[in-house]
Scaffold this motif. Structure first.
Motif, PDB file in Angstrom:
ATOM      1  N   SER A 107     -12.306   5.988   4.691  1.00 54.00           N
ATOM      2  CA  SER A 107     -12.133   6.021   6.153  1.00 54.00           C
ATOM      3  C   SER A 107     -10.970   6.894   6.599  1.00 54.00           C
ATOM      4  O   SER A 107     -10.864   7.220   7.779  1.00 54.00           O
ATOM      5  N   THR A 108     -10.053   7.224   5.680  1.00 53.18           N
ATOM      6  CA  THR A 108      -8.760   7.802   6.072  1.00 53.18           C
ATOM      7  C   THR A 108      -8.681   9.299   5.826  1.00 53.18           C
ATOM      8  O   THR A 108      -8.786   9.742   4.678  1.00 53.18           O
ATOM      9  N   LYS A 109      -8.481  10.042   6.903  1.00 48.79           N
ATOM     10  CA  LYS A 109      -8.286  11.482   6.734  1.00 48.79           C
ATOM     11  C   LYS A 109      -6.845  11.777   6.342  1.00 48.79           C
ATOM     12  O   LYS A 109      -6.581  12.569   5.449  1.00 48.79           O
ATOM     13  N   ASN A 110      -5.897  11.151   7.046  1.00 49.98           N
ATOM     14  CA  ASN A 110      -4.491  11.450   6.787  1.00 49.98           C
ATOM     15  C   ASN A 110      -3.676  10.231   6.371  1.00 49.98           C
ATOM     16  O   ASN A 110      -3.213  10.135   5.247  1.00 49.98           O
ATOM     17  N   LEU A 111      -3.517   9.301   7.312  1.00 47.46           N
ATOM     18  CA  LEU A 111      -2.516   8.259   7.090  1.00 47.46           C
ATOM     19  C   LEU A 111      -3.110   6.858   7.209  1.00 47.46           C
ATOM     20  O   LEU A 111      -3.921   6.600   8.094  1.00 47.46           O
ATOM     21  N   LEU A 112      -2.661   5.985   6.281  1.00 48.84           N
ATOM     22  CA  LEU A 112      -3.037   4.571   6.335  1.00 48.84           C
ATOM     23  C   LEU A 112      -1.770   3.749   6.535  1.00 48.84           C
ATOM     24  O   LEU A 112      -0.786   3.953   5.816  1.00 48.84           O
ATOM     25  N   TYR A 113      -1.806   2.856   7.526  1.00 45.39           N
ATOM     26  CA  TYR A 113      -0.744   1.859   7.610  1.00 45.39           C
ATOM     27  C   TYR A 113      -1.305   0.572   7.010  1.00 45.39           C
ATOM     28  O   TYR A 113      -2.317   0.052   7.476  1.00 45.39           O
ATOM     29  N   PHE A 114      -0.658   0.070   5.943  1.00 47.98           N
ATOM     30  CA  PHE A 114      -1.201  -1.060   5.197  1.00 47.98           C
ATOM     31  C   PHE A 114      -0.131  -2.123   5.004  1.00 47.98           C
ATOM     32  O   PHE A 114       0.970  -1.835   4.537  1.00 47.98           O
ATOM     33  N   GLU A 115      -0.476  -3.352   5.374  1.00 48.56           N
ATOM     34  CA  GLU A 115       0.456  -4.468   5.158  1.00 48.56           C
ATOM     35  C   GLU A 115      -0.330  -5.659   4.631  1.00 48.56           C
ATOM     36  O   GLU A 115      -1.425  -5.957   5.108  1.00 48.56           O
ATOM     37  N   VAL A 116       0.243  -6.306   3.628  1.00 48.04           N
ATOM     38  CA  VAL A 116      -0.367  -7.524   3.084  1.00 48.04           C
ATOM     39  C   VAL A 116       0.752  -8.358   2.458  1.00 48.04           C
ATOM     40  O   VAL A 116       1.686  -7.796   1.883  1.00 48.04           O
ATOM     41  N   PRO A 117       0.711  -9.678   2.589  1.00 51.35           N
ATOM     42  CA  PRO A 117       1.732 -10.468   1.880  1.00 51.35           C
ATOM     43  C   PRO A 117       1.410 -10.557   0.385  1.00 51.35           C
ATOM     44  O   PRO A 117       0.275 -10.876   0.015  1.00 51.35           O
ATOM     45  N   THR A 118       2.375 -10.221  -0.434  1.00 52.53           N
ATOM     46  CA  THR A 118       2.191 -10.285  -1.896  1.00 52.53           C
ATOM     47  C   THR A 118       2.760 -11.610  -2.412  1.00 52.53           C
ATOM     48  O   THR A 118       3.390 -12.365  -1.660  1.00 52.53           O
ATOM     49  N   LYS A 119       2.584 -11.814  -3.722  1.00 53.97           N
ATOM     50  CA  LYS A 119       3.143 -13.025  -4.336  1.00 53.97           C
ATOM     51  C   LYS A 119       4.638 -13.130  -4.080  1.00 53.97           C
ATOM     52  O   LYS A 119       5.167 -14.189  -3.768  1.00 53.97           O
ATOM     53  N   GLN A 120       5.310 -11.985  -4.221  1.00 48.85           N
ATOM     54  CA  GLN A 120       6.767 -11.995  -4.027  1.00 48.85           C
ATOM     55  C   GLN A 120       7.128 -12.330  -2.573  1.00 48.85           C
ATOM     56  O   GLN A 120       8.052 -13.106  -2.318  1.00 48.85           O
ATOM     57  N   ASP A 121       6.357 -11.761  -1.641  1.00 47.26           N
ATOM     58  CA  ASP A 121       6.608 -12.066  -0.221  1.00 47.26           C
ATOM     59  C   ASP A 121       6.442 -13.564   0.034  1.00 47.26           C
ATOM     60  O   ASP A 121       7.226 -14.167   0.777  1.00 47.26           O
ATOM     61  N   LEU A 122       5.413 -14.134  -0.567  1.00 54.36           N
ATOM     62  CA  LEU A 122       5.144 -15.559  -0.331  1.00 54.36           C
ATOM     63  C   LEU A 122       6.273 -16.424  -0.891  1.00 54.36           C
ATOM     64  O   LEU A 122       6.599 -17.473  -0.366  1.00 54.36           O
ATOM     65  N   ARG A 123       6.869 -15.925  -1.991  1.00 61.03           N
ATOM     66  CA  ARG A 123       7.965 -16.672  -2.620  1.00 61.03           C
ATOM     67  C   ARG A 123       9.282 -16.479  -1.866  1.00 61.03           C
ATOM     68  O   ARG A 123      10.032 -17.434  -1.665  1.00 61.03           O
ATOM     69  N   LEU A 124       9.544 -15.242  -1.450  1.00 66.03           N
ATOM     70  CA  LEU A 124      10.900 -14.919  -0.985  1.00 66.03           C
ATOM     71  C   LEU A 124      11.029 -14.513   0.481  1.00 66.03           C
ATOM     72  O   LEU A 124      12.108 -14.637   1.059  1.00 66.03           O
ATOM     73  N   GLU A 146      -4.251  -0.060  -7.057  1.00 65.98           N
ATOM     74  CA  GLU A 146      -5.520   0.248  -6.387  1.00 65.98           C
ATOM     75  C   GLU A 146      -5.334   1.360  -5.349  1.00 65.98           C
ATOM     76  O   GLU A 146      -6.122   2.301  -5.276  1.00 65.98           O
ATOM     77  N   LEU A 147      -4.282   1.237  -4.538  1.00 69.05           N
ATOM     78  CA  LEU A 147      -4.068   2.222  -3.470  1.00 69.05           C
ATOM     79  C   LEU A 147      -3.745   3.605  -4.041  1.00 69.05           C
ATOM     80  O   LEU A 147      -4.169   4.630  -3.495  1.00 69.05           O
ATOM     81  N   LYS A 148      -3.024   3.622  -5.158  1.00 72.74           N
ATOM     82  CA  LYS A 148      -2.582   4.912  -5.693  1.00 72.74           C
ATOM     83  C   LYS A 148      -3.724   5.749  -6.281  1.00 72.74           C
ATOM     84  O   LYS A 148      -3.539   6.926  -6.576  1.00 72.74           O
ATOM     85  N   LYS A 149      -4.908   5.134  -6.411  1.00 69.75           N
ATOM     86  CA  LYS A 149      -6.055   5.930  -6.858  1.00 69.75           C
ATOM     87  C   LYS A 149      -6.402   6.997  -5.818  1.00 69.75           C
ATOM     88  O   LYS A 149      -6.865   8.073  -6.148  1.00 69.75           O
ATOM     89  N   LYS A 150      -6.178   6.675  -4.545  1.00 71.73           N
ATOM     90  CA  LYS A 150      -6.612   7.586  -3.472  1.00 71.73           C
ATOM     91  C   LYS A 150      -5.505   7.953  -2.489  1.00 71.73           C
ATOM     92  O   LYS A 150      -5.712   8.796  -1.613  1.00 71.73           O
ATOM     93  N   GLY A 157       5.122   0.844   4.585  1.00 69.39           N
ATOM     94  CA  GLY A 157       3.721   0.510   4.837  1.00 69.39           C
ATOM     95  C   GLY A 157       2.811   1.716   4.987  1.00 69.39           C
ATOM     96  O   GLY A 157       1.606   1.564   5.193  1.00 69.39           O
ATOM     97  N   LEU A 158       3.371   2.913   4.879  1.00 70.07           N
ATOM     98  CA  LEU A 158       2.560   4.120   5.090  1.00 70.07           C
ATOM     99  C   LEU A 158       2.095   4.729   3.774  1.00 70.07           C
ATOM    100  O   LEU A 158       2.878   4.849   2.816  1.00 70.07           O
ATOM    101  N   TRP A 159       0.812   5.120   3.769  1.00 71.46           N
ATOM    102  CA  TRP A 159       0.177   5.734   2.606  1.00 71.46           C
ATOM    103  C   TRP A 159      -0.554   6.975   3.086  1.00 71.46           C
ATOM    104  O   TRP A 159      -1.282   6.902   4.075  1.00 71.46           O
ATOM    105  N   VAL A 160      -0.369   8.081   2.378  1.00 69.99           N
ATOM    106  CA  VAL A 160      -1.039   9.304   2.804  1.00 69.99           C
ATOM    107  C   VAL A 160      -2.212   9.577   1.863  1.00 69.99           C
ATOM    108  O   VAL A 160      -2.076   9.442   0.631  1.00 69.99           O
ATOM    109  N   ALA A 161      -3.364   9.928   2.457  1.00 76.02           N
ATOM    110  CA  ALA A 161      -4.549  10.218   1.639  1.00 76.02           C
ATOM    111  C   ALA A 161      -4.259  11.428   0.757  1.00 76.02           C
ATOM    112  O   ALA A 161      -3.645  12.403   1.208  1.00 76.02           O
ATOM    113  N   LYS A 162      -4.690  11.361  -0.509  1.00 74.37           N
ATOM    114  CA  LYS A 162      -4.414  12.481  -1.415  1.00 74.37           C
ATOM    115  C   LYS A 162      -5.112  13.749  -0.942  1.00 74.37           C
ATOM    116  O   LYS A 162      -4.709  14.843  -1.308  1.00 74.37           O
ATOM    117  N   THR A 163      -6.164  13.581  -0.128  1.00 74.81           N
ATOM    118  CA  THR A 163      -6.894  14.750   0.378  1.00 74.81           C
ATOM    119  C   THR A 163      -6.258  15.314   1.651  1.00 74.81           C
ATOM    120  O   THR A 163      -6.708  16.336   2.162  1.00 74.81           O
TER     121      THR A 163
END
Ligand SMILES: C[S@@+](CC[C@H](N)C(=O)[O-])C[C@H]1O[C@@H](n2cnc3c(N)ncnc32)[C@H](O)[C@@H]1O
Length: 180
Positions: A107-124, A146-150, A157-163
């Motif tokens: 879905s992403t041409k350029n930029l993804l803003y991604f946020e999710v609580p991880t195990k560490q976030d839930l703990r700390l 998973e995210l670093k594949k693409k 929270g910002l990820w840029v599409a490799k393309t």
């Protein structure tokens, strides 16, 4: 859940960074939009931007005007300049979360803003008294791998599409594992 005011300041900041990187924001996709603060902000303040918001909940779609889509099963026909997926993937099991990340990449041409609580976030980090704990908790490393594949991780929270054609200075983004 974050307040409308907080999300609007985040949206302004991300939009400003896109301008700094000369990334046009002509289209925005909000995934798992819920109350839809991001898409509301874009619709109100950037009327020329094509904004699509999707959610898997029929109730949220009816109430807030989103398209009914399951991101683990759907990706749009054309890519969006900016995709937002905030606080959604913790509701998906591993296989669906993996599929959802692949669909976010589609879905992403350029930029993804991604946020999710991880195990560490839930703990700390999160306030457990106001956080939905009926979720799948995974390590940050799981999401990163998973995210670093693409995508390439920038930070905040910002990820840029490799393309993407974005040009970043070395220290503007998180260190990549690639040897240079
Ligand atoms: C905690 S709310 C977050 C809402 C909004 N993103 C925010 O940050 O305020 C999670 C949202 O993700 C949606 N959702 C969960 N699984 C989804 C899926 N597979 N596809 C699309 N939306 C999903 C839920 O219906 C819900 O509206």
């Amino acid at each position: 859940m974050h307040s409308r005011k907080k999300i609007e300041s985040l949206a302004r900041a991300v939009h400003g960074l896109c301008a700094w990187w000369d990334l046009p924001v002509k289209s925005v996709l909000e995934v798992g939009a819920g109350v839809g603060y991001w898409s509301d902000w874009y619709r109100r303040t950037h009327k020329k931007v094509r904004v699509v918001s999707v959610d898997v909940s029929e109730h949220a779609c009816k109430k807030y005007g989103h398209q009914l889509r399951d991101i683990s099963r759907w990706s749009p026909r054309t890519k969006f300049d900016l995709v937002i997926c905030q606080s959604v993937l913790q509701y998906l099991g591993d296989q669906d979360a993996r599929r959802a990340i692949a669909n976010l990449a589609r879905s992403t041409k350029n930029l993804l803003y991604f946020e999710v609580p991880t195990k560490q976030d839930l703990r700390l980090t999160v306030d457990r008294t106001v956080t939905d704990l009926e979720i799948y908790s995974r390590d940050g490393a799981w999401y990163q791998s998973e995210l670093k594949k693409k995508f390439r991780q920038i930070g905040a929270g910002l990820w840029v599409a490799k393309t993407s054609s974005i040009v970043l200075y070395e220290l503007e983004a998180a260190r990549s594992n690639r040897k240079t």
